[in-house]
Design a protein around this motif. Sequence first.
Motif, PDB file in Angstrom:
ATOM      1  N   THR A  27       0.838  -1.205   0.000  1.00  0.00           N
ATOM      2  CA  THR A  27       0.000   0.000   0.000  1.00  0.00           C
ATOM      3  C   THR A  27       0.875   1.258   0.000  1.00  0.00           C
ATOM      4  OG1 THR A  27      -0.180  -0.217   2.393  1.00  0.00           O
ATOM      5  CG2 THR A  27      -2.030  -1.029   1.100  1.00  0.00           C
ATOM      6  N   GLY A  28       2.039   1.166   0.644  1.00  0.00           N
ATOM      7  CA  GLY A  28       2.965   2.303   0.664  1.00  0.00           C
ATOM      8  C   GLY A  28       3.473   2.630  -0.736  1.00  0.00           C
ATOM      9  N   LEU A  29       3.845   1.584  -1.487  1.00  0.00           N
ATOM     10  CA  LEU A  29       4.305   1.778  -2.864  1.00  0.00           C
ATOM     11  C   LEU A  29       3.187   2.373  -3.722  1.00  0.00           C
ATOM     12  CD1 LEU A  29       6.404  -1.431  -3.658  1.00  0.00           C
ATOM     13  CD2 LEU A  29       7.206   0.943  -3.637  1.00  0.00           C
ATOM     14  N   ALA A  30       1.972   1.810  -3.578  1.00  0.00           N
ATOM     15  CA  ALA A  30       0.827   2.319  -4.350  1.00  0.00           C
ATOM     16  C   ALA A  30       0.606   3.797  -4.029  1.00  0.00           C
ATOM     17  CB  ALA A  30      -0.425   1.505  -4.035  1.00  0.00           C
ATOM     18  N   PHE A  31       0.721   4.137  -2.759  1.00  0.00           N
ATOM     19  CA  PHE A  31       0.525   5.528  -2.337  1.00  0.00           C
ATOM     20  C   PHE A  31       1.550   6.447  -2.994  1.00  0.00           C
ATOM     21  CE2 PHE A  31       1.682   8.993   0.564  1.00  0.00           C
ATOM     22  CZ  PHE A  31       0.466   9.642   0.672  1.00  0.00           C
ATOM     23  N   VAL A  32       2.811   6.052  -2.943  1.00  0.00           N
ATOM     24  CA  VAL A  32       3.876   6.892  -3.500  1.00  0.00           C
ATOM     25  C   VAL A  32       3.699   7.038  -5.022  1.00  0.00           C
ATOM     26  CG1 VAL A  32       6.362   7.011  -3.941  1.00  0.00           C
ATOM     27  CG2 VAL A  32       5.527   6.419  -1.655  1.00  0.00           C
ATOM     28  N   ILE A  33       3.427   5.928  -5.712  1.00  0.00           N
ATOM     29  CA  ILE A  33       3.262   5.973  -7.174  1.00  0.00           C
ATOM     30  C   ILE A  33       2.097   6.899  -7.555  1.00  0.00           C
ATOM     31  CG2 ILE A  33       2.597   4.593  -9.200  1.00  0.00           C
ATOM     32  CD1 ILE A  33       4.157   2.228  -7.815  1.00  0.00           C
ATOM     33  N   VAL A  34       0.968   6.725  -6.854  1.00  0.00           N
ATOM     34  CA  VAL A  34      -0.224   7.522  -7.182  1.00  0.00           C
ATOM     35  C   VAL A  34       0.019   9.010  -6.898  1.00  0.00           C
ATOM     36  CG1 VAL A  34      -2.614   7.980  -6.484  1.00  0.00           C
ATOM     37  CG2 VAL A  34      -1.875   5.637  -6.930  1.00  0.00           C
ATOM     38  N   GLU A  35       0.631   9.297  -5.755  1.00  0.00           N
ATOM     39  CA  GLU A  35       0.839  10.710  -5.390  1.00  0.00           C
ATOM     40  C   GLU A  35       1.858  11.386  -6.310  1.00  0.00           C
ATOM     41  OE1 GLU A  35      -1.151  12.386  -3.227  1.00  0.00           O
ATOM     42  OE2 GLU A  35      -2.153  10.447  -3.197  1.00  0.00           O
ATOM     43  N   VAL A  36       2.912  10.666  -6.674  1.00  0.00           N
ATOM     44  CA  VAL A  36       3.915  11.231  -7.585  1.00  0.00           C
ATOM     45  C   VAL A  36       3.271  11.515  -8.943  1.00  0.00           C
ATOM     46  CG1 VAL A  36       6.011  10.702  -8.912  1.00  0.00           C
ATOM     47  CG2 VAL A  36       5.970  10.309  -6.442  1.00  0.00           C
ATOM     48  N   ALA A  37       2.459  10.555  -9.429  1.00  0.00           N
ATOM     49  CA  ALA A  37       1.771  10.752 -10.715  1.00  0.00           C
ATOM     50  C   ALA A  37       0.827  11.951 -10.638  1.00  0.00           C
ATOM     51  CB  ALA A  37       1.001   9.489 -11.086  1.00  0.00           C
ATOM     52  N   LEU A  38       0.111  12.048  -9.529  1.00  0.00           N
ATOM     53  CA  LEU A  38      -0.838  13.147  -9.346  1.00  0.00           C
ATOM     54  C   LEU A  38      -0.127  14.499  -9.419  1.00  0.00           C
ATOM     55  CD1 LEU A  38      -3.750  14.096  -8.499  1.00  0.00           C
ATOM     56  CD2 LEU A  38      -2.919  14.011  -6.152  1.00  0.00           C
ATOM     57  N   ILE A  39       0.956  14.628  -8.650  1.00  0.00           N
ATOM     58  CA  ILE A  39       1.685  15.904  -8.608  1.00  0.00           C
ATOM     59  C   ILE A  39       2.301  16.212  -9.980  1.00  0.00           C
ATOM     60  CG2 ILE A  39       3.693  17.071  -7.580  1.00  0.00           C
ATOM     61  CD1 ILE A  39       2.960  15.413  -4.973  1.00  0.00           C
ATOM     62  N   TRP A  40       2.859  15.178 -10.599  1.00  0.00           N
ATOM     63  CA  TRP A  40       3.470  15.347 -11.920  1.00  0.00           C
ATOM     64  C   TRP A  40       2.430  15.839 -12.938  1.00  0.00           C
ATOM     65  CZ3 TRP A  40       3.789  11.643 -16.353  1.00  0.00           C
ATOM     66  CH2 TRP A  40       4.701  12.089 -17.318  1.00  0.00           C
ATOM     67  N   PHE A  41       1.229  15.230 -12.915  1.00  0.00           N
ATOM     68  CA  PHE A  41       0.171  15.637 -13.854  1.00  0.00           C
ATOM     69  C   PHE A  41      -0.297  17.062 -13.581  1.00  0.00           C
ATOM     70  CE2 PHE A  41      -1.724  12.011 -16.384  1.00  0.00           C
ATOM     71  CZ  PHE A  41      -0.591  11.216 -16.287  1.00  0.00           C
TER      72      PHE A  41
END
Length: 225
Positions: A27-41
């Motif tokens: 869940t930690g990895l999923a959180f980091v991937i999703v948040e990084v993608a969100l900020i990047w977008f």
Amino acid sequence: MGWILPDGVSTYAGDIDWLYYMILVITGLAFVIVEVALIWFVIKYRHRPGQKAHYTHGSNRVEIIWTAVPAVVVVIIGILSARVWNEIRDRDRFPTDALHIGVKGQQFEWHMTYPGTDGRLGTGDDFSVRNQLHIPVNRPVVVMLEAEDVIHSFFVPAFRVKQDAVPGMRTPVWFQATTAGEYEIACAELCGLGHYRMRAFVTVHSEEDYRAWLEQRRGTTASNQ
Ligand SMILES: [Cu+2]
């Protein structure tokens, strides 16, 4: 040494910790991937003068992938958890040589009931102690959970045990402590204004110390009668 939890001192603490940290990492990895993608977008597609928004209806391929991957991961976690869960919670697989102790939650304390000299719980010579659970080390113990008034939750972090105590229900939980010492019991269900002080301790004794404690307690109860 536990990273988040206290040191595990029950036979199945290792299994629980393994599941716990595995789920935390996923869940930690999923959180980091999703948040990084969100900020990047947010940065990449921000409004800039002269740039027009364009309509897109999305991508079926991407949607299938991000639905299927979590589904598979959740099923795998479910299968891995079921093995440990059945080992701990399947009532047909409870240790048969366990010591039985009654634990009742009541606003705002715990009542522990021990078998008297007949060694059986639920008979006339039982005795009760407030907020103190005494058990021997390296022996399976079944705690029969009950609640007097509202829902409480019997939580022994060091044993990795957490179970609701529900009024009108008797819920057995078992554990076997591996290290002598004193560990915290907390109520993990908001049960009223005094919830915060619904704290107790479990003392894990050596076999001899446990016997001595039991004898002494039985003696006191007998002489009180
Ligand atoms: Cu409570």
